[in-house]
Design a protein around this motif. Structure first.
Motif, PDB file in Angstrom:
ATOM      1  N   LYS A   6      -8.238   3.889   4.432  1.00 56.76           N
ATOM      2  CA  LYS A   6      -8.545   5.070   4.367  1.00 56.76           C
ATOM      3  C   LYS A   6      -7.912   5.945   3.856  1.00 56.76           C
ATOM      4  O   LYS A   6      -6.981   5.385   3.409  1.00 56.76           O
ATOM      5  CB  LYS A   6      -8.858   5.287   6.264  1.00 56.76           C
ATOM      6  CG  LYS A   6      -7.611   6.178   6.908  1.00 56.76           C
ATOM      7  CD  LYS A   6      -7.888   7.007   8.072  1.00 56.76           C
ATOM      8  CE  LYS A   6      -6.387   7.292   8.891  1.00 56.76           C
ATOM      9  NZ  LYS A   6      -6.733   7.929  10.257  1.00 56.76           N
ATOM     10  N   PRO A   7      -8.697   7.105   3.269  1.00 56.11           N
ATOM     11  CA  PRO A   7      -7.466   7.731   2.176  1.00 56.11           C
ATOM     12  C   PRO A   7      -6.280   8.672   3.097  1.00 56.11           C
ATOM     13  O   PRO A   7      -6.578   9.481   3.716  1.00 56.11           O
ATOM     14  CB  PRO A   7      -8.590   8.729   1.760  1.00 56.11           C
ATOM     15  CG  PRO A   7      -9.902   9.341   2.595  1.00 56.11           C
ATOM     16  CD  PRO A   7      -9.329   8.049   3.670  1.00 56.11           C
ATOM     17  N   CYS A   8      -5.397   9.165   1.675  1.00 59.39           N
ATOM     18  CA  CYS A   8      -4.080   8.931   2.721  1.00 59.39           C
ATOM     19  C   CYS A   8      -4.414  10.727   2.009  1.00 59.39           C
ATOM     20  O   CYS A   8      -5.030  10.742   1.374  1.00 59.39           O
ATOM     21  CB  CYS A   8      -2.914   8.942   1.504  1.00 59.39           C
ATOM     22  SG  CYS A   8      -1.636   9.985   1.661  1.00 59.39           S
ATOM     23  N   THR A  15      -4.776   3.166   2.421  1.00 62.22           N
ATOM     24  CA  THR A  15      -4.134   3.151   3.841  1.00 62.22           C
ATOM     25  C   THR A  15      -4.773   2.372   4.209  1.00 62.22           C
ATOM     26  O   THR A  15      -5.403   2.752   5.476  1.00 62.22           O
ATOM     27  CB  THR A  15      -3.365   4.485   3.007  1.00 62.22           C
ATOM     28  OG1 THR A  15      -1.458   3.749   4.150  1.00 62.22           O
ATOM     29  CG2 THR A  15      -3.349   4.870   4.102  1.00 62.22           C
ATOM     30  N   LYS A  16      -4.027   1.599   4.361  1.00 60.72           N
ATOM     31  CA  LYS A  16      -4.102   0.934   6.251  1.00 60.72           C
ATOM     32  C   LYS A  16      -2.987   1.147   7.026  1.00 60.72           C
ATOM     33  O   LYS A  16      -2.995   0.408   8.086  1.00 60.72           O
ATOM     34  CB  LYS A  16      -4.099  -0.702   6.556  1.00 60.72           C
ATOM     35  CG  LYS A  16      -5.163  -1.120   5.868  1.00 60.72           C
ATOM     36  CD  LYS A  16      -5.596  -2.688   5.486  1.00 60.72           C
ATOM     37  CE  LYS A  16      -6.911  -3.089   5.029  1.00 60.72           C
ATOM     38  NZ  LYS A  16      -7.062  -4.529   4.787  1.00 60.72           N
ATOM     39  N   LEU A  17      -2.228   1.939   6.730  1.00 60.95           N
ATOM     40  CA  LEU A  17      -0.640   2.517   7.670  1.00 60.95           C
ATOM     41  C   LEU A  17      -1.147   3.668   8.212  1.00 60.95           C
ATOM     42  O   LEU A  17      -0.048   4.571   8.577  1.00 60.95           O
ATOM     43  CB  LEU A  17       0.684   3.377   6.756  1.00 60.95           C
ATOM     44  CG  LEU A  17       1.158   1.942   5.881  1.00 60.95           C
ATOM     45  CD1 LEU A  17       2.025   2.467   4.294  1.00 60.95           C
ATOM     46  CD2 LEU A  17       1.103   0.492   7.058  1.00 60.95           C
ATOM     47  N   GLY A  18      -2.430   4.336   8.162  1.00 60.74           N
ATOM     48  CA  GLY A  18      -2.756   5.531   8.944  1.00 60.74           C
ATOM     49  C   GLY A  18      -3.075   6.391   8.028  1.00 60.74           C
ATOM     50  O   GLY A  18      -4.091   6.477   7.545  1.00 60.74           O
ATOM     51  N   LEU A  25       3.994   9.080   3.506  1.00 61.25           N
ATOM     52  CA  LEU A  25       4.757   8.658   4.938  1.00 61.25           C
ATOM     53  C   LEU A  25       6.378   9.063   4.988  1.00 61.25           C
ATOM     54  O   LEU A  25       6.789   8.983   5.739  1.00 61.25           O
ATOM     55  CB  LEU A  25       4.347   7.128   5.601  1.00 61.25           C
ATOM     56  CG  LEU A  25       4.623   6.478   6.628  1.00 61.25           C
ATOM     57  CD1 LEU A  25       4.026   7.078   8.112  1.00 61.25           C
ATOM     58  CD2 LEU A  25       4.481   5.314   6.916  1.00 61.25           C
ATOM     59  N   GLN A  26       6.507   8.052   4.164  1.00 55.58           N
ATOM     60  CA  GLN A  26       8.216   8.322   4.005  1.00 55.58           C
ATOM     61  C   GLN A  26       8.797   9.769   3.754  1.00 55.58           C
ATOM     62  O   GLN A  26       9.379   9.818   4.846  1.00 55.58           O
ATOM     63  CB  GLN A  26       8.780   7.970   2.687  1.00 55.58           C
ATOM     64  CG  GLN A  26      10.505   7.246   3.170  1.00 55.58           C
ATOM     65  CD  GLN A  26      11.087   6.472   1.366  1.00 55.58           C
ATOM     66  OE1 GLN A  26       9.565   5.751   0.716  1.00 55.58           O
ATOM     67  NE2 GLN A  26      12.018   6.546   1.650  1.00 55.58           N
ATOM     68  N   ASN A  27       8.221  10.323   3.079  1.00 51.82           N
ATOM     69  CA  ASN A  27       8.520  11.771   2.914  1.00 51.82           C
ATOM     70  C   ASN A  27       7.963  12.281   4.633  1.00 51.82           C
ATOM     71  O   ASN A  27       9.100  13.205   4.911  1.00 51.82           O
ATOM     72  CB  ASN A  27       7.475  12.715   2.325  1.00 51.82           C
ATOM     73  CG  ASN A  27       7.591  12.195   0.925  1.00 51.82           C
ATOM     74  OD1 ASN A  27       8.825  11.457   0.732  1.00 51.82           O
ATOM     75  ND2 ASN A  27       6.623  11.933  -0.156  1.00 51.82           N
TER      76      ASN A  27
END
Length: 94
Positions: A6-8, A15-18, A25-27
């Motif tokens: 889904k889009p950031c 991304t598949k990270l949420g 995500l790091q920021n």
């Protein structure tokens, strides 16, 4: 189990990270580790009387979370909410 990309929220990169791509995500995680942010979050939780989502009074101090008024915006104001109300709301606007 298959996870769909889904889009950031910030840049639109798939991304598949949420809700955020790896860069954002790091920021975002860096913001939440900031001592000033944690102090403000703890103040919100310590002084809370009612959930801003369901308007119910808090009966268990361990069930209070600090919720961003604007989902996906780490700089938005924090308001007290039940952990369950905050989870149910997710990234949806009020």
């Amino acid at each position: 189990m298959t996870y769909f990309s889904k889009p950031c929220i910030k840049c639109g990169t798939l991304t598949k990270l949420g809700s955020y791509c790896a860069e954002h995500l790091q920021n975002k995680q860096g913001l939440y580790n900031n001592p000033a942010y944690r102090k403000h979050r703890d103040f919100i939780r310590a002084t809370a009387t009612h959930c801003h989502i369901c308007k119910q009074e808090f009966t268990d101090r361990k069930q209070i979370s600090a919720d961003h008024l604007e989902p996906g915006n780490p700089a938005s104001p924090l308001l007290p909410a039940h952990i369950s109300c905050n989870s149910r709301r997710g990234d949806k606007p009020l």
